[in-house]
Scaffold this motif. Sequence first.
Motif, PDB file in Angstrom:
ATOM      1  N   GLU A   1       0.820  -1.210   0.000  1.00 44.51           N
ATOM      2  CA  GLU A   1       0.000   0.000   0.000  1.00 44.51           C
ATOM      3  C   GLU A   1       0.858   1.266   0.000  1.00 44.51           C
ATOM      4  O   GLU A   1       0.533   2.256  -0.664  1.00 44.51           O
ATOM      5  CB  GLU A   1      -0.944   0.014   1.206  1.00 44.51           C
ATOM      6  CG  GLU A   1      -1.997  -1.080   1.182  1.00 44.51           C
ATOM      7  CD  GLU A   1      -3.066  -0.836   0.130  1.00 44.51           C
ATOM      8  OE1 GLU A   1      -3.050   0.233  -0.512  1.00 44.51           O
ATOM      9  OE2 GLU A   1      -3.919  -1.733  -0.059  1.00 44.51           O
ATOM     10  N   GLU A   2       1.973   1.227   0.735  1.00 41.70           N
ATOM     11  CA  GLU A   2       2.839   2.408   0.787  1.00 41.70           C
ATOM     12  C   GLU A   2       3.454   2.676  -0.587  1.00 41.70           C
ATOM     13  O   GLU A   2       3.518   3.818  -1.050  1.00 41.70           O
ATOM     14  CB  GLU A   2       3.930   2.213   1.835  1.00 41.70           C
ATOM     15  CG  GLU A   2       4.802   3.449   2.026  1.00 41.70           C
ATOM     16  CD  GLU A   2       5.852   3.262   3.115  1.00 41.70           C
ATOM     17  OE1 GLU A   2       6.561   4.241   3.397  1.00 41.70           O
ATOM     18  OE2 GLU A   2       5.963   2.149   3.667  1.00 41.70           O
ATOM     19  N   LEU A   3       3.896   1.603  -1.238  1.00 41.28           N
ATOM     20  CA  LEU A   3       4.462   1.750  -2.571  1.00 41.28           C
ATOM     21  C   LEU A   3       3.402   2.234  -3.552  1.00 41.28           C
ATOM     22  O   LEU A   3       3.663   3.099  -4.398  1.00 41.28           O
ATOM     23  CB  LEU A   3       5.053   0.417  -3.043  1.00 41.28           C
ATOM     24  CG  LEU A   3       5.562   0.377  -4.498  1.00 41.28           C
ATOM     25  CD1 LEU A   3       6.634   1.435  -4.724  1.00 41.28           C
ATOM     26  CD2 LEU A   3       6.083  -1.020  -4.839  1.00 41.28           C
ATOM     27  N   LEU A   4       2.186   1.702  -3.442  1.00 35.11           N
ATOM     28  CA  LEU A   4       1.107   2.109  -4.337  1.00 35.11           C
ATOM     29  C   LEU A   4       0.832   3.607  -4.205  1.00 35.11           C
ATOM     30  O   LEU A   4       0.667   4.314  -5.207  1.00 35.11           O
ATOM     31  CB  LEU A   4      -0.160   1.302  -4.046  1.00 35.11           C
ATOM     32  CG  LEU A   4      -1.381   1.611  -4.938  1.00 35.11           C
ATOM     33  CD1 LEU A   4      -1.047   1.367  -6.410  1.00 35.11           C
ATOM     34  CD2 LEU A   4      -2.572   0.766  -4.512  1.00 35.11           C
ATOM     35  N   GLU A   5       0.798   4.098  -2.969  1.00 34.47           N
ATOM     36  CA  GLU A   5       0.564   5.528  -2.763  1.00 34.47           C
ATOM     37  C   GLU A   5       1.728   6.353  -3.321  1.00 34.47           C
ATOM     38  O   GLU A   5       1.523   7.427  -3.918  1.00 34.47           O
ATOM     39  CB  GLU A   5       0.376   5.820  -1.270  1.00 34.47           C
ATOM     40  CG  GLU A   5       0.078   7.282  -0.946  1.00 34.47           C
ATOM     41  CD  GLU A   5      -1.154   7.818  -1.667  1.00 34.47           C
ATOM     42  OE1 GLU A   5      -1.181   9.038  -1.950  1.00 34.47           O
ATOM     43  OE2 GLU A   5      -2.085   7.031  -1.947  1.00 34.47           O
ATOM     44  N   SER A   6       2.948   5.853  -3.153  1.00 35.40           N
ATOM     45  CA  SER A   6       4.108   6.541  -3.718  1.00 35.40           C
ATOM     46  C   SER A   6       4.000   6.621  -5.240  1.00 35.40           C
ATOM     47  O   SER A   6       4.284   7.661  -5.842  1.00 35.40           O
ATOM     48  CB  SER A   6       5.390   5.809  -3.339  1.00 35.40           C
ATOM     49  OG  SER A   6       5.574   5.794  -1.942  1.00 35.40           O
ATOM     50  N   LEU A   7       3.600   5.523  -5.847  1.00 35.72           N
ATOM     51  CA  LEU A   7       3.451   5.496  -7.298  1.00 35.72           C
ATOM     52  C   LEU A   7       2.371   6.458  -7.761  1.00 35.72           C
ATOM     53  O   LEU A   7       2.531   7.137  -8.785  1.00 35.72           O
ATOM     54  CB  LEU A   7       3.114   4.075  -7.767  1.00 35.72           C
ATOM     55  CG  LEU A   7       4.243   3.044  -7.659  1.00 35.72           C
ATOM     56  CD1 LEU A   7       3.712   1.636  -7.850  1.00 35.72           C
ATOM     57  CD2 LEU A   7       5.338   3.342  -8.697  1.00 35.72           C
ATOM     58  N   ARG A   8       1.275   6.550  -7.006  1.00 42.35           N
ATOM     59  CA  ARG A   8       0.205   7.471  -7.385  1.00 42.35           C
ATOM     60  C   ARG A   8       0.681   8.929  -7.316  1.00 42.35           C
ATOM     61  O   ARG A   8       0.375   9.740  -8.198  1.00 42.35           O
ATOM     62  CB  ARG A   8      -0.998   7.268  -6.472  1.00 42.35           C
ATOM     63  CG  ARG A   8      -1.799   6.000  -6.790  1.00 42.35           C
ATOM     64  CD  ARG A   8      -2.833   5.740  -5.728  1.00 42.35           C
ATOM     65  NE  ARG A   8      -3.674   4.593  -6.076  1.00 42.35           N
ATOM     66  CZ  ARG A   8      -4.379   3.909  -5.192  1.00 42.35           C
ATOM     67  NH1 ARG A   8      -4.361   4.239  -3.896  1.00 42.35           N
ATOM     68  NH2 ARG A   8      -5.121   2.880  -5.585  1.00 42.35           N
ATOM     69  N   GLN A   9       1.413   9.261  -6.257  1.00 40.39           N
ATOM     70  CA  GLN A   9       1.926  10.628  -6.133  1.00 40.39           C
ATOM     71  C   GLN A   9       2.915  10.940  -7.261  1.00 40.39           C
ATOM     72  O   GLN A   9       2.894  12.022  -7.852  1.00 40.39           O
ATOM     73  CB  GLN A   9       2.607  10.806  -4.771  1.00 40.39           C
ATOM     74  CG  GLN A   9       1.647  10.773  -3.584  1.00 40.39           C
ATOM     75  CD  GLN A   9       2.378  11.011  -2.278  1.00 40.39           C
ATOM     76  OE1 GLN A   9       3.306  11.818  -2.224  1.00 40.39           O
ATOM     77  NE2 GLN A   9       1.982  10.300  -1.239  1.00 40.39           N
TER      78      GLN A   9
END
Length: 689
Positions: free
Chosen positions: A614-622
């Motif tokens: 989830e942390e990586l996914l949010e990083s990718l979205r940003q």
Amino acid sequence: MEALLEGLDPEQRAAVEAPRGPVCVLAGAGTGKTRTITHRIAYLCQRGHVAPSQVLAVTFTKRAAGEMRTRLRSLDVHGAQAVTFHAAASRQLRYFWPRVIGGPRWELVDQKIRVVGRAASRLGLPTEADALRDLTGEIEWAKSSLLTPDAYPAAASRAARDIPAPAEQIMKLYAMYEQLKNEAQLLDFDDLLLHTAAALEDNAEVAQEFRDRYRCFVVDEYQDVTPLQQRVLDAWLGGRDDLTVVGDANQTIYSFAGASPQPLLNFARRFPEAVVVRLERDYRSTPQVVALANDVIKWARGRPAGSRLNLIGQRPDGPAPRFHEFDDEPAEADSVARRIKTLLDDGVAASEIAILYRVNAQSEVYEQALASHGIPYLVRGGERFFERAEVRQAMIALRAAGEVSGSLPEVVRSVLGRVGLTDDPPTGGSARERWESLLALVELAEEFVAAVPGADLPRFCAELDVRAEAQHPPTVEGVTLASLHASKGLEWDAVFLVGLVEGTMPIQYADGDESKVEEERRLLYVGVTRAREHLWLSWALSRAAGGRKYRRRSRFLYSLVPENHPAARVSAGAGRPPLMKKEKPTCRVCAATLVEAQSVKLGRCKSCPSDVDEELLESLRQWRAARARELKVPAYVVFTDATLMAIAEQRPTDSAGLVAISGIGASKLDKFGDDVLGLVRAGVGYSAT
């Protein structure tokens, strides 16, 4: 009659002499299909089975229609209609408009993309040129597939369309486009077909008048027919069966636009009494090129019986096809240019050489390489020959010349000398291009007088007018650069198929969809069969000089390159591309076979648990949001939500792992690979600052 049949091979003759009624000609590349169908039309007319004015022959391009008309004239068939589907529909709709619709005729929209742009603006959708082209393509696919706006989302899902925006948004855009178009009383090209079909289906008097006029129908390139075009054809026939179709399912390359080979493959089922003829003798290419073409297509999966044509080369032996691997694209382009220089020195005309690629963006490096070696070239798809200013000026001068003594070529050269045709060519640039265009008209005069002995200047001007209307230009001396799609229907002595790497051939968005991958194989087959004698196939492991060698040669080449060939080596660490051994993608959780495109992208069944970071996914979205703002494009143009989810689940740590995710190919790896891999390796939040 015997003179008409002279020179035909047994299969061509069988097609020409088939009785009136349904005839299906399965014609492989280079097997003389145009010769066959024009001779069939002439045969039917000479035997008195049909009058020339009762023949309607349709094809898909103005160039092909122009060639058909030229051949029919040479066979002394005058009055037969040979036009595109849209041209035929336009004429019929114009004639029947007062009776079936009434009032002033609606104008044909000249720039469909502008109307789409207005509709997109009203709905708050992207209006950049690239986005509008993609959205316009979806509307065209929907209309050619006989879909209403409401039916679009479900149909796009069934067809696994790689859509440029959410289906609901495209549905609304389609509806708004139709509304704006109708308010302005405009028609697009698809409307010509829709209204023509409706006029014949809904008005018995109109249908009867049309069917009294046309009794014999011929359809060329039948593998490319869309549901909309088939509906028009059915309306023309009205239950009759005097129909000859010609096609090759192995050359179906327009499925993305709604084309389907099914009407061709099912022809004998629809017309059980049909005569079916297979043309397999290839008169275009050497046996070496033919053998490679057969090898390309024989590995296709799920080939229906009607597509299993095995070409048989009829020409003398020629050189073996060449395979080459390069470290980078500039090296590939330079080597291609050097090889072309050798061919030119050996006497091969520049106009008989072509460089073919999968996407137009690949042309730039080859344009630069050819220019650096002083080799003239033309990019197919540019300004049309008869639309060039110097050609229009030349035609005006020829018409105004009146009666001039001398042979036709001498007269044409003399007249064109007044508008810039010198004895010696200029050194280069636009002046050289202008000179080449004028010289092409002189060469066309030489060809015309050879075909029509005694032809004078007025008759030649009339021939130019016919060709201009058909967009059938003469050959201009220069190497042709064209996409594989644009090469359909053309041929050259030497063909260079370049950039044959995974992500380009097959194109990246085809991966994960077997039907799309097989269409890419057919596209390569079309490219191979364009070559008469010399054939070159090449690929580069890196885009830029000195760049990372992450690319892999196309999976289609593994069965073609001899194992002991230097180009058969696989670059270190690259491995063989996916699906080379025909493996079906499986779920990494439960090992079940994956079918749906999104499941293939994620690498797991929808029902299996996600192990997303989830942390990586949010990083990718940003990160995606920041790059989208920087590039001024919608976020999904960078990566779709599904692609970000796949990255966050699979967490690839190198280029090979990243491109293994469906939807990430060479272009996206070049643009975004370092950023994404850095985020994955860091495992920390991304800061846009």
